[in-house]
Design a protein around this motif. Structure first.
Motif, PDB file in Angstrom:
ATOM      1  N   GLY A 191       0.826  -1.191   0.000  1.00 21.27           N
ATOM      2  CA  GLY A 191       0.000   0.000   0.000  1.00 21.27           C
ATOM      3  C   GLY A 191       0.865   1.247   0.000  1.00 21.27           C
ATOM      4  N   ASN A 192       0.308   2.357  -0.501  1.00 21.94           N
ATOM      5  CA  ASN A 192       0.993   3.635  -0.386  1.00 21.94           C
ATOM      6  C   ASN A 192      -0.011   4.680   0.056  1.00 21.94           C
ATOM      7  OD1 ASN A 192      -0.388   4.589  -2.679  1.00 21.94           O
ATOM      8  ND2 ASN A 192       1.205   3.875  -4.040  1.00 21.94           N
ATOM      9  N   GLU A 193       0.453   5.850   0.358  1.00 24.97           N
ATOM     10  CA  GLU A 193      -0.405   6.867   0.944  1.00 24.97           C
ATOM     11  C   GLU A 193      -1.289   7.565  -0.070  1.00 24.97           C
ATOM     12  OE1 GLU A 193       3.325   8.662  -0.506  1.00 24.97           O
ATOM     13  OE2 GLU A 193       2.915   6.936   0.743  1.00 24.97           O
ATOM     14  N   ASP A 194      -1.110   7.362  -1.339  1.00 32.52           N
ATOM     15  CA  ASP A 194      -1.822   8.099  -2.368  1.00 32.52           C
ATOM     16  C   ASP A 194      -2.966   7.279  -2.941  1.00 32.52           C
ATOM     17  OD1 ASP A 194      -0.035  10.276  -2.159  1.00 32.52           O
ATOM     18  OD2 ASP A 194       1.405   9.116  -3.312  1.00 32.52           O
ATOM     19  N   PHE A 195      -4.151   7.426  -2.379  1.00 34.18           N
ATOM     20  CA  PHE A 195      -5.356   6.749  -2.828  1.00 34.18           C
ATOM     21  C   PHE A 195      -5.245   5.236  -2.790  1.00 34.18           C
ATOM     22  CE2 PHE A 195      -5.986  10.635  -5.545  1.00 34.18           C
ATOM     23  CZ  PHE A 195      -7.074  11.100  -4.865  1.00 34.18           C
ATOM     24  N   ASN A 196      -4.190   4.701  -2.265  1.00 32.67           N
ATOM     25  CA  ASN A 196      -3.961   3.261  -2.318  1.00 32.67           C
ATOM     26  C   ASN A 196      -4.103   2.754  -3.752  1.00 32.67           C
ATOM     27  OD1 ASN A 196      -3.378   2.896   0.397  1.00 32.67           O
ATOM     28  ND2 ASN A 196      -5.532   2.702   0.935  1.00 32.67           N
ATOM     29  N   LEU A 197      -3.498   3.457  -4.701  1.00 33.36           N
ATOM     30  CA  LEU A 197      -3.488   3.021  -6.087  1.00 33.36           C
ATOM     31  C   LEU A 197      -2.552   1.833  -6.204  1.00 33.36           C
ATOM     32  CD1 LEU A 197      -3.553   5.010  -9.294  1.00 33.36           C
ATOM     33  CD2 LEU A 197      -1.770   3.322  -9.056  1.00 33.36           C
ATOM     34  N   LEU A 220      -8.111   1.538  -7.350  1.00 32.54           N
ATOM     35  CA  LEU A 220      -8.114   2.599  -6.345  1.00 32.54           C
ATOM     36  C   LEU A 220      -8.973   2.106  -5.191  1.00 32.54           C
ATOM     37  CD1 LEU A 220      -8.789   5.538  -8.786  1.00 32.54           C
ATOM     38  CD2 LEU A 220      -6.650   5.083  -7.604  1.00 32.54           C
ATOM     39  N   ASN A 221      -8.343   1.714  -4.108  1.00 34.43           N
ATOM     40  CA  ASN A 221      -9.066   1.205  -2.958  1.00 34.43           C
ATOM     41  C   ASN A 221      -9.668   2.344  -2.152  1.00 34.43           C
ATOM     42  OD1 ASN A 221      -8.257  -1.339  -3.702  1.00 34.43           O
ATOM     43  ND2 ASN A 221      -6.506  -1.353  -2.348  1.00 34.43           N
ATOM     44  N   LYS A 222     -10.846   2.121  -1.638  1.00 35.52           N
ATOM     45  CA  LYS A 222     -11.551   3.064  -0.756  1.00 35.52           C
ATOM     46  C   LYS A 222     -11.879   4.392  -1.431  1.00 35.52           C
ATOM     47  CE  LYS A 222      -9.492   1.049   3.341  1.00 35.52           C
ATOM     48  NZ  LYS A 222      -8.706   1.288   4.535  1.00 35.52           N
ATOM     49  N   GLU A 272      -3.802  11.214 -13.853  1.00 34.95           N
ATOM     50  CA  GLU A 272      -4.161  12.084 -12.747  1.00 34.95           C
ATOM     51  C   GLU A 272      -5.468  11.585 -12.143  1.00 34.95           C
ATOM     52  OE1 GLU A 272      -3.202  16.460 -12.894  1.00 34.95           O
ATOM     53  OE2 GLU A 272      -5.393  16.495 -13.052  1.00 34.95           O
ATOM     54  N   VAL A 273      -5.450  11.372 -10.835  1.00 32.49           N
ATOM     55  CA  VAL A 273      -6.618  10.903 -10.105  1.00 32.49           C
ATOM     56  C   VAL A 273      -7.001  11.998  -9.119  1.00 32.49           C
ATOM     57  CG1 VAL A 273      -7.551   9.123  -8.594  1.00 32.49           C
ATOM     58  CG2 VAL A 273      -5.826   8.520 -10.300  1.00 32.49           C
TER      59      VAL A 273
END
Length: 134
Positions: free
Chosen positions: A24-30, A44-46, A90-91
């Motif tokens: 996981g990472n801090e950016d949208f959990n991409l 994109l989780n959550k 870009e999200v």
């Protein structure tokens, strides 16, 4: 023997949790799920609503959509018509905007797992507040 089995079960569970935390990472959990030739698949989780856009290196908008999903967003893009080069996915949701790099070289597309930039939006409650600068 029971202690050995219990130790093995605990070790497997703990290694599974640490693997998820690393993934996981801090950016949208991409999460980049697949990269197969010109196809890229990511999740994109959550995130239930987001604007997805692809820009070329000069900042020209190539593709845009409003995406939604009940528990997250799953997308696959075919980039076979794109010329070789660098592009940006870009999200954007109502909290922040995150950019990921897409590199196309020799018919292979690669989406970066780490964001190249992340911008948080001001909270609506910050409209009438003051900011002190030193």
């Amino acid at each position: 023997m029971k202690n050995l089995k219990l130790s093995l079960v605990c070790a497997v569970l703990l290694s599974g949790m640490s693997t998820y935390a690393i993934d996981g990472n801090e950016d949208f959990n991409l999460h980049v799920l697949k990269s197969n030739g010109s196809l890229i698949t990511f999740a994109l989780n959550k995130v239930t609503k987001a604007n997805l856009a692809i820009y070329d290196q000069d900042g020209t908008l190539i593709y845009s959509e409003n995406a939604s999903g009940k528990d997250g967003i799953l997308r696959t893009f075919s980039l076979e018509e794109f010329p070789e080069g660098t592009y940006f996915l870009e999200v954007e949701d109502n909290v922040k905007k995150v950019r990921h790099e897409i590199t196309i070289n020799n018919g292979t597309s690669v989406l970066s797992t780490k964001a190249v930039s992340s911008t948080y939006k001001a909270d609506f409650s910050a409209k009438d507040s003051s900011v002190a600068v030193r």
